[in-house]
Design a protein around this motif. Structure first.
Motif, PDB file in Angstrom:
ATOM      1  N   GLY A   9       3.647   3.099  -4.188  1.00  0.00           N
ATOM      2  CA  GLY A   9       2.872   2.990  -2.963  1.00  0.00           C
ATOM      3  C   GLY A   9       3.643   2.280  -1.868  1.00  0.00           C
ATOM      4  N   TRP A  36      -5.517  11.602 -10.713  1.00  0.00           N
ATOM      5  CA  TRP A  36      -5.343  10.600  -9.671  1.00  0.00           C
ATOM      6  C   TRP A  36      -6.642  10.513  -8.875  1.00  0.00           C
ATOM      7  CZ3 TRP A  36      -1.325   7.291  -8.975  1.00  0.00           C
ATOM      8  CH2 TRP A  36      -0.110   7.591  -9.600  1.00  0.00           C
ATOM      9  N   ARG A  38      -8.570   7.942  -5.632  1.00  0.00           N
ATOM     10  CA  ARG A  38      -8.268   6.978  -4.572  1.00  0.00           C
ATOM     11  C   ARG A  38      -9.548   6.335  -4.077  1.00  0.00           C
ATOM     12  NH1 ARG A  38      -6.254  11.203   0.171  1.00  0.00           N
ATOM     13  NH2 ARG A  38      -8.291  12.175   0.563  1.00  0.00           N
ATOM     14  N   GLN A  39      -9.383   5.131  -3.548  1.00  0.00           N
ATOM     15  CA  GLN A  39     -10.528   4.391  -3.023  1.00  0.00           C
ATOM     16  C   GLN A  39     -10.144   3.691  -1.745  1.00  0.00           C
ATOM     17  OE1 GLN A  39     -12.320   1.684  -5.847  1.00  0.00           O
ATOM     18  NE2 GLN A  39     -14.231   1.668  -4.714  1.00  0.00           N
ATOM     19  N   ARG A  45     -14.810   5.493  -5.092  1.00  0.00           N
ATOM     20  CA  ARG A  45     -13.567   6.043  -5.626  1.00  0.00           C
ATOM     21  C   ARG A  45     -13.733   7.556  -5.758  1.00  0.00           C
ATOM     22  NH1 ARG A  45     -10.703   2.932 -10.543  1.00  0.00           N
ATOM     23  NH2 ARG A  45     -11.240   1.279  -9.053  1.00  0.00           N
ATOM     24  N   ASP A  90      -5.604   9.389   4.493  1.00  0.00           N
ATOM     25  CA  ASP A  90      -5.158   9.290   3.100  1.00  0.00           C
ATOM     26  C   ASP A  90      -4.964   7.835   2.681  1.00  0.00           C
ATOM     27  OD1 ASP A  90      -3.087  12.127   3.757  1.00  0.00           O
ATOM     28  OD2 ASP A  90      -4.963  12.118   2.614  1.00  0.00           O
ATOM     29  N   ALA A  92      -5.511   4.468   1.164  1.00  0.00           N
ATOM     30  CA  ALA A  92      -6.405   4.062   0.079  1.00  0.00           C
ATOM     31  C   ALA A  92      -5.576   3.392  -1.016  1.00  0.00           C
ATOM     32  CB  ALA A  92      -7.137   5.268  -0.504  1.00  0.00           C
ATOM     33  N   TYR A  94      -4.592   4.022  -4.694  1.00  0.00           N
ATOM     34  CA  TYR A  94      -4.517   5.201  -5.571  1.00  0.00           C
ATOM     35  C   TYR A  94      -4.446   4.753  -7.024  1.00  0.00           C
ATOM     36  CZ  TYR A  94      -4.006   8.371  -1.668  1.00  0.00           C
ATOM     37  OH  TYR A  94      -4.253   9.109  -0.529  1.00  0.00           O
ATOM     38  N   TYR A  95      -5.297   5.369  -7.844  1.00  0.00           N
ATOM     39  CA  TYR A  95      -5.406   5.028  -9.253  1.00  0.00           C
ATOM     40  C   TYR A  95      -5.041   6.217 -10.123  1.00  0.00           C
ATOM     41  CZ  TYR A  95      -8.195   1.065  -7.626  1.00  0.00           C
ATOM     42  OH  TYR A  95      -8.630  -0.071  -6.995  1.00  0.00           O
ATOM     43  N   GLY A 116      -3.824   0.430  -9.926  1.00  0.00           N
ATOM     44  CA  GLY A 116      -3.826   0.967  -8.569  1.00  0.00           C
ATOM     45  C   GLY A 116      -2.601   0.567  -7.770  1.00  0.00           C
ATOM     46  N   GLN A 118      -1.320   0.634  -3.514  1.00  0.00           N
ATOM     47  CA  GLN A 118      -1.799   0.819  -2.146  1.00  0.00           C
ATOM     48  C   GLN A 118      -0.920   1.799  -1.388  1.00  0.00           C
ATOM     49  OE1 GLN A 118      -4.527  -0.721  -0.380  1.00  0.00           O
ATOM     50  NE2 GLN A 118      -3.962   0.806   1.167  1.00  0.00           N
TER      51      GLN A 118
END
Length: 123
Positions: A9, A36, A38-39, A45, A90, A92, A94-95, A116, A118
């Motif tokens: 990230g 994948w 994202r939040q 999420r 976009d 967020a 990301y997990y 996660g 960033q």
């Protein structure tokens, strides 16, 4: 059980590309469907992309189709999220997630999660 660690990230400008990585350890990587999510701040999420165990099938949320891909390297126990033409929306955390249900697009279909990473896209 499987442990997941995301990386890659950062802060990028709109229109640029970024590749996230998720390294898995523990149980056999090929047992799992990978995804994948994202939040963004103050938001739920949301699902972004998923890939089958063998990598032959992928599925995406409409907002990233044509811009993101989700390759996996089973020899390296790693799944990636290749993002291009990034937009400010976009932005967020990301997990990475692992599950057993192919085609899953909701959090409940995934059993294991990373911490996660960033991603911030500036305009």
């Amino acid at each position: 059980q499987v442990q997941l660690v995301e990386s890659g990230g950062g802060l990028v400008q709109a229109g640029c590309s970024l590749r996230l990585s998720c390294a898995a350890s523990g149980r056999t990587f090929t047992m799992y469907v990978m995804g994948w999510f994202r939040q963004a701040p103050w938001q739920e999420r949301e699902f972004v992309a998923g890939i089958s165990r063998g990598g032959t099938r992928t599925w995406y949320v409409d907002s990233v189709k044509g811009r993101f891909t989700i390759p996996r390297d089973n020899g390296k126990n790693t799944v990636y999220l290749q993002m291009s033409s990034l937009k400010p929306e976009d932005t967020a955390v990301y997990y990475c997630a692992a599950g057993t249900a192919e085609g899953g697009v909701v959090k409940d279909r995934y059993d294991y999660w990373g911490q996660g990473t960033q991603v911030t896209v500036s305009s």
